[in-house]
Design an enzyme around this catalytic site. Structure first.
Site, PDB file in Angstrom:
ATOM      1  N   THR A 134       0.812  -1.214   0.000  1.00  0.00           N
ATOM      2  CA  THR A 134       0.000   0.000   0.000  1.00  0.00           C
ATOM      3  C   THR A 134       0.848   1.269   0.000  1.00  0.00           C
ATOM      4  OG1 THR A 134      -0.158   0.061   2.420  1.00  0.00           O
ATOM      5  CG2 THR A 134      -1.850  -1.181   1.241  1.00  0.00           C
ATOM      6  N   ASP A 135       0.192   2.361  -0.384  1.00  0.00           N
ATOM      7  CA  ASP A 135       0.836   3.674  -0.340  1.00  0.00           C
ATOM      8  C   ASP A 135       0.560   4.319   1.021  1.00  0.00           C
ATOM      9  OD1 ASP A 135      -1.773   4.652  -0.425  1.00  0.00           O
ATOM     10  OD2 ASP A 135      -1.656   5.250  -2.528  1.00  0.00           O
ATOM     11  N   CYS A 136       0.924   5.575   1.180  1.00  0.00           N
ATOM     12  CA  CYS A 136       0.767   6.242   2.481  1.00  0.00           C
ATOM     13  C   CYS A 136      -0.701   6.407   2.878  1.00  0.00           C
ATOM     14  CB  CYS A 136       1.481   7.586   2.480  1.00  0.00           C
ATOM     15  SG  CYS A 136       0.842   8.751   1.262  1.00  0.00           S
ATOM     16  N   VAL A 142      -3.916   2.512   0.444  1.00  0.00           N
ATOM     17  CA  VAL A 142      -4.496   1.979  -0.797  1.00  0.00           C
ATOM     18  C   VAL A 142      -3.381   1.260  -1.565  1.00  0.00           C
ATOM     19  CG1 VAL A 142      -5.532   2.638  -3.007  1.00  0.00           C
ATOM     20  CG2 VAL A 142      -6.230   3.786  -0.896  1.00  0.00           C
TER      21      VAL A 142
END
Length: 132
Positions: free
Chosen positions: A19-21, A24
């Site tokens: 995931t990103d920050c 997601v």
């Protein structure tokens, strides 16, 4: 994907590293999931990509189209459905549909692989074609 196609399904759990920050799934990770799904699709049909590579024949990605429909998030369980939608003398087109554990469509993709040897396109061996 149309009715009657041979399909394969691969389940992928989303981990924090995917995931990103914002929590997601990072968009480029879908390419990794699709690679796994295609490899399993071929393996289920008796096509060993490693064995073909040892003979000097590889299948390389020449085109990718992807549509993102909804976000996948940490801890989701995704199912990737894979099918061959087209084949030419030297290429195979795969379609992928990703759904989450609730059946929601997350992403769709078309990926074209080209059969190559020594960096040049080659006809797909009949042994591979017969297994698809």
């Amino acid at each position: 994907m149309t009715k009657g196609q041979k399909k394969s399904r691969l389940t992928v759990r989303i981990y924090y590293e995917d995931t990103d920050c914002g929590g997601v799934v990072y968009y480029a990770n879908y390419l990794r999931y699709f690679e796994r799904a295609r490899t399993e699709y071929l393996r289920e049909r008796g096509v060993d990509l490693g064995a073909w590579a040892e003979k000097g024949l590889c299948f390389v990605v020449s085109r990718v189209e992807m549509d993102y429909k909804a976000p996948a998030r940490y801890s989701d369980l995704l199912e990737i459905e894979t099918a061959v939608t087209h084949r030419s003398k030297a290429s195979i087109t795969f379609s992928h549909a990703v759904r989450n554990q609730n059946g929601r469509l997350i992403a769709e993709s078309i990926v074209v692989l080209v059969c190559v040897s020594s960096g040049r396109p080659r006809r797909i061996p009949e042994e591979v074609v017969s297994l698809l």
